[in-house]
Design an enzyme around this catalytic site. Structure first.
Site, short mmCIF file in Angstrom:
data_model
loop_
_atom_site.label_atom_id
_atom_site.label_comp_id
_atom_site.label_asym_id
_atom_site.label_seq_id
_atom_site.Cartn_x
_atom_site.Cartn_y
_atom_site.Cartn_z
N GLU A 1 -10.78 -10.12 14.08
CA GLU A 1 -9.74 -9.21 14.55
C GLU A 1 -10.37 -7.94 15.10
O GLU A 1 -11.46 -7.54 14.67
CB GLU A 1 -8.81 -8.84 13.40
CG GLU A 1 -8.04 -10.00 12.85
CD GLU A 1 -7.08 -9.54 11.78
OE1 GLU A 1 -5.92 -9.28 12.11
OE2 GLU A 1 -7.49 -9.41 10.62
N ASP B 1 -14.25 -5.92 3.21
CA ASP B 1 -13.96 -7.03 4.14
C ASP B 1 -14.16 -6.66 5.60
O ASP B 1 -14.28 -7.53 6.46
CB ASP B 1 -12.56 -7.63 3.88
CG ASP B 1 -11.45 -6.61 3.93
OD1 ASP B 1 -11.73 -5.43 4.23
OD2 ASP B 1 -10.29 -6.99 3.68
N ARG B 2 -14.20 -5.37 5.90
CA ARG B 2 -14.43 -4.97 7.30
C ARG B 2 -15.90 -4.71 7.54
O ARG B 2 -16.67 -4.50 6.60
CB ARG B 2 -13.66 -3.70 7.62
CG ARG B 2 -12.18 -3.86 7.50
CD ARG B 2 -11.47 -2.61 7.93
NE ARG B 2 -10.03 -2.84 7.95
CZ ARG B 2 -9.17 -2.20 8.71
NH1 ARG B 2 -9.59 -1.25 9.52
NH2 ARG B 2 -7.89 -2.47 8.66
N ASP C 1 -16.07 -1.38 4.55
CA ASP C 1 -14.96 -0.50 4.17
C ASP C 1 -14.71 -0.48 2.66
O ASP C 1 -15.52 -1.00 1.89
CB ASP C 1 -13.69 -0.91 4.92
CG ASP C 1 -13.15 -2.24 4.40
OD1 ASP C 1 -13.97 -3.06 3.95
OD2 ASP C 1 -11.92 -2.44 4.44
N ARG D 1 0.85 -1.20 0.00
CA ARG D 1 0.00 0.00 0.00
C ARG D 1 0.88 1.23 0.00
O ARG D 1 1.77 1.37 0.84
CB ARG D 1 -0.89 0.01 1.25
CG ARG D 1 -1.98 -1.02 1.16
CD ARG D 1 -2.96 -0.94 2.28
NE ARG D 1 -3.75 -2.16 2.25
CZ ARG D 1 -4.51 -2.57 3.24
NH1 ARG D 1 -4.62 -1.85 4.34
NH2 ARG D 1 -5.21 -3.69 3.13
N LYS E 1 -11.63 -11.89 5.41
CA LYS E 1 -12.72 -11.43 6.25
C LYS E 1 -13.82 -10.91 5.33
O LYS E 1 -13.57 -10.58 4.17
CB LYS E 1 -12.24 -10.38 7.24
CG LYS E 1 -11.48 -9.21 6.65
CD LYS E 1 -10.86 -8.44 7.80
CE LYS E 1 -10.16 -7.17 7.34
NZ LYS E 1 -8.78 -7.40 6.88
N THR F 1 -1.34 -10.31 13.87
CA THR F 1 -2.26 -9.49 13.07
C THR F 1 -2.08 -9.79 11.59
O THR F 1 -0.96 -9.87 11.10
CB THR F 1 -1.97 -8.00 13.35
OG1 THR F 1 -2.32 -7.73 14.70
CG2 THR F 1 -2.77 -7.10 12.42
N ASP G 1 -12.86 -2.11 0.50
CA ASP G 1 -12.88 -3.34 -0.28
C ASP G 1 -13.84 -4.39 0.27
O ASP G 1 -13.81 -5.55 -0.16
CB ASP G 1 -11.47 -3.92 -0.41
CG ASP G 1 -10.84 -4.26 0.93
OD1 ASP G 1 -11.22 -3.65 1.93
OD2 ASP G 1 -9.97 -5.16 0.97
N SER H 1 -7.85 -0.92 0.96
CA SER H 1 -8.80 -1.19 2.04
C SER H 1 -9.50 0.08 2.56
O SER H 1 -10.12 0.79 1.80
CB SER H 1 -8.08 -1.92 3.16
OG SER H 1 -8.97 -2.31 4.14
N HIS H 2 -9.32 0.33 3.83
CA HIS H 2 -10.01 1.43 4.49
C HIS H 2 -9.28 2.76 4.32
O HIS H 2 -9.75 3.79 4.82
CB HIS H 2 -10.13 1.12 5.99
CG HIS H 2 -8.78 0.80 6.57
ND1 HIS H 2 -8.09 -0.34 6.24
CD2 HIS H 2 -7.97 1.50 7.39
CE1 HIS H 2 -6.92 -0.35 6.86
NE2 HIS H 2 -6.82 0.76 7.56
N LYS I 1 -2.55 -6.74 -3.76
CA LYS I 1 -2.12 -7.94 -3.04
C LYS I 1 -2.42 -9.18 -3.87
O LYS I 1 -3.31 -9.17 -4.73
CB LYS I 1 -2.79 -8.03 -1.67
CG LYS I 1 -4.29 -8.13 -1.72
CD LYS I 1 -4.83 -8.33 -0.31
CE LYS I 1 -6.34 -8.34 -0.30
NZ LYS I 1 -6.90 -8.84 0.92
C1 G16 Z 1 -5.50 -5.56 7.15
C2 G16 Z 1 -5.35 -7.01 7.48
C3 G16 Z 1 -5.92 -7.29 8.83
C4 G16 Z 1 -5.32 -6.36 9.87
C5 G16 Z 1 -5.50 -4.93 9.45
C6 G16 Z 1 -4.84 -3.92 10.38
O1 G16 Z 1 -6.86 -5.28 7.02
O2 G16 Z 1 -5.99 -7.83 6.52
O3 G16 Z 1 -5.66 -8.62 9.13
O4 G16 Z 1 -5.91 -6.56 11.12
O5 G16 Z 1 -4.94 -4.76 8.17
O6 G16 Z 1 -3.49 -3.98 10.25
P1 G16 Z 1 -2.52 -2.94 10.91
O7 G16 Z 1 -2.85 -2.91 12.37
O8 G16 Z 1 -1.17 -3.52 10.62
O9 G16 Z 1 -2.74 -1.59 10.28
P2 G16 Z 1 -7.40 -4.46 5.78
O10 G16 Z 1 -8.88 -4.37 6.00
O11 G16 Z 1 -6.69 -3.14 5.86
O12 G16 Z 1 -7.00 -5.26 4.59
#
Ligand code: G16
Length: 545
Positions: free
Chosen positions: A365, A283-284, A279, A22, A378, A346, A281, A113-114, A126
């Protein structure tokens, strides 16, 4: 087939983080930057010749052009076919579902993602494996090593593919099939939950829900599932059109960025009984009841405790898993159900081997992700449907269900404090000093609390034996309280320090004490141990969730 080979130089910093690479859009937009990383992925694969690749993204800025580049490169890498979501769209859980259903070789998902989008926002990429899950650490390490030595990338000289309509096209000798991005995922979700019962709940006078798609990828999925298949009234899904800049918003379903939804649920005049958001993409998830926000850690525990409400899980759970910083609420449910509970680092990638081996059914998570063995990512809408299924079965409110859960299991009061955009050198200093202190902490008392264990979390995958070190610092206190320190692996500017605070409260009379008040002594302890203000110059976190 006209394969063009372009000489290139390695870029520094193409190391995948918690979930892929990212970076700022401006970084990705540099000539050759995306190509180098994609070629490094392809160079790290073997056996892809003639196989199927799944491709799609969350629709953010750069999604469309990146997809055309990747199609041309996939053809040069020898893939036989690419399945691509119409308009270049695939949510992360949908991509996982498509990879699994079509037995694809793997998939590339374009998303940050978010994180915010648009020309000044973030972009990401990814690679997912044939099981539909994020690549494991050994693969991402191999990709990183390749980015450091890459000398050329290859593509097939071909025009752009029209992604606007379903159908079949070709890039060189490779077939490109444009698929409905929603159908496979929606069909799969329909097999897991009691849609009839949920539809009856949604039709019940007095029950109203709102799903905020935050102008991100879940709009079309939520409309299909909630409004078309389940019959929720039109308008149930708000901000449902995916936009390259997410309408200027931040597609992170938390109380700060989904404040409007939270406010609507707090206002009795809205008539809303259930709110949810997802979010960038998809998944959240965020789950909101009437004037009540469910913390992600509690949500995982409640889903596990109520698994029998959903047809797919009514037969029982093989086990559950949570990432280390996620609260231990689900551990208590696992003990009650007498099933194993795994604590992983994580990152969703760590759940993959447990799910593949059938050791766990549900995982989640603190960062607003929950999911199950139906895919290997997720899944935001899955969580929303699971909650709706529980509400439909129990005919109680969200708050009522969570409060009852606390009465039964005790409450793991929980909060995460984020310090964003810290200078990397300062963050490194903080962790170096903290690590130096670790051996002397156990057995000492700070702010009246006794430290039982302090360590740097390391994980050995029980299935494949792989080892991951330095996955966050845990300070465990007498009575089940914890403080955890970690650096985020998903940020794109400086370092983000995450401090996770957790306190176990058994006494129901204290369950309504506001979280920040209940956790204030732990925040004080965190400051004393880590000297956050002294080293970073920050006196308060930027985001409290
Ligand atoms: C990603 C991962 C998750 C992780 C999150 C936060 O989520 O897929 O498993 O919990 O990042 O990561 P960090 O605390 O390292 O910022 P996503 O939704 O951003 O793909």
């Amino acid at each position: 087939m006209n394969v063009v080979t372009v000489s290139t130089q390695p870029f520094t910093g193409q190391k995948p983080g918690t979930s892929g690479l990212r970076k700022k859009v401006k970084v990705f937009a540099q000539p050759g930057y995306l190509e180098n990383f994609v070629q490094s992925i392809f160079d790290s694969l073997s056996g892809q010749e003639g196989k199927t690749l799944v491709l799609g993204g969350d629709g953010r800025y750069l999604n469309d052009t990146a997809i055309q580049t990747i199609l041309r490169m996939a053809a040069a890498a020898g893939f036989g076919k690419v399945l691509i979501g119409q308009g270049g769209i695939l949510s992360t859980p949908a991509a996982s579902a498509v990879i699994r259903k079509h037995a694809a070789f793997g998939g590339i998902i374009l998303s940050a993602s978010h994180n915010s989008g648009g020309p000044d926002g973030d972009f990401g990429i990814k690679y997912n494996l044939a099981n539909g899950g994020p690549a494991n650490e050994s693969f991402t390490e191999a990709v990183y090593r390749r980015t450091q030595s890459i000398g050329a990338y290859r593509y097939v000289d071909a025009p752009d593919v029209d992604l606007g309509a379903l159908g079949v096209a070709a890039v060189g000798e490779m077939t490109v099939q444009v698929i409905d991005p929603v159908a496979d995922h929606a069909d799969l979700l329909e097999t897991l939950f009691d849609f009839e019962r949920i539809a009856a709940l949604l039709a019940r006078p007095g029950f109203r829900m709102c799903f905020d798609a935050m102008h991100a990828v879940t709009g079309p999925y939520a409309r299909e599932i909630l409004e078309r298949r389940l019959g929720a009234p039109a308008g149930t899904v708000v901000n449902g059109v995916p936009l390259p800049d997410f309408g200027g918003g931040h597609p992170d379903p938390n109380p700060v960025y989904a404040a409007e939804l939270v406010a609507a649920l707090a206002d009795p005049r809205s008539g809303l009984s259930f709110g949810a958001a997802s979010d960038g993409d998809g998944d959240r998830n965020m789950i909101v009841g009437r004037d009540f926000i469910v913390s992600p850690s509690d949500s995982l525990a409640v889903l596990a405790a109520n698994h029998h409400c959903a047809p797919a899980y009514a037969g029982g759970l093989a086990g559950v898993a949570r990432s280390m910083p996620t609260s231990c609420a689900v551990d208590r449910v696992a003990r009650f159900l007498d099933i194993p509970c795994f604590e992983t680092p994580t990152g969703w990638k760590f759940f993959g081997s447990l799910l593949d081996a059938g050791k766990v059914t549900l995982c989640g998570e603190e960062s607003a992700g929950t999911g199950s063995d139906h895919v290997r990512e997720k899944d935001g809408l899955w969580a929303v449907l699971f909650w709706l299924n529980i509400l439909a079965a129990r005919q109680e409110s969200v708050a009522g269900i969570v409060r009852e859960h606390w009465r039964k299991f005790g409450r793991n009061v929980y909060s995460r404090h984020d310090y964003e955009g810290i200078e990397t050198a300062r963050a490194d200093k903080l962790f170096a000093e903290l690590r130096g202190k670790l051996p002397g902490l156990a057995g000492t008392e700070i702010s009246g609390m006794r430290i039982e264990l302090a360590d740097d979390f390391a994980y050995t995958d029980p299935v494949d034996g792989s080892r991951s070190e330095k996955q966050g610092i845990r300070v465990l206190l007498q009575g089940g309280s914890r403080v955890v320190f970690r650096l985020s692996g998903t940020g794109t500017e400086g370092a983000t320090l995450r401090v996770y605070l957790e306190r176990y409260v058994a006494d129901a009379a204290l369950h309504e004490v506001p979280a920040q008040e209940a956790l204030a002594p732990l925040a004080d302890l965190a400051e004393k141990i880590a000297n956050i203000a002294g080293i970073t110059g920050r006196n308060a976190p930027d985001v409290i969730s």
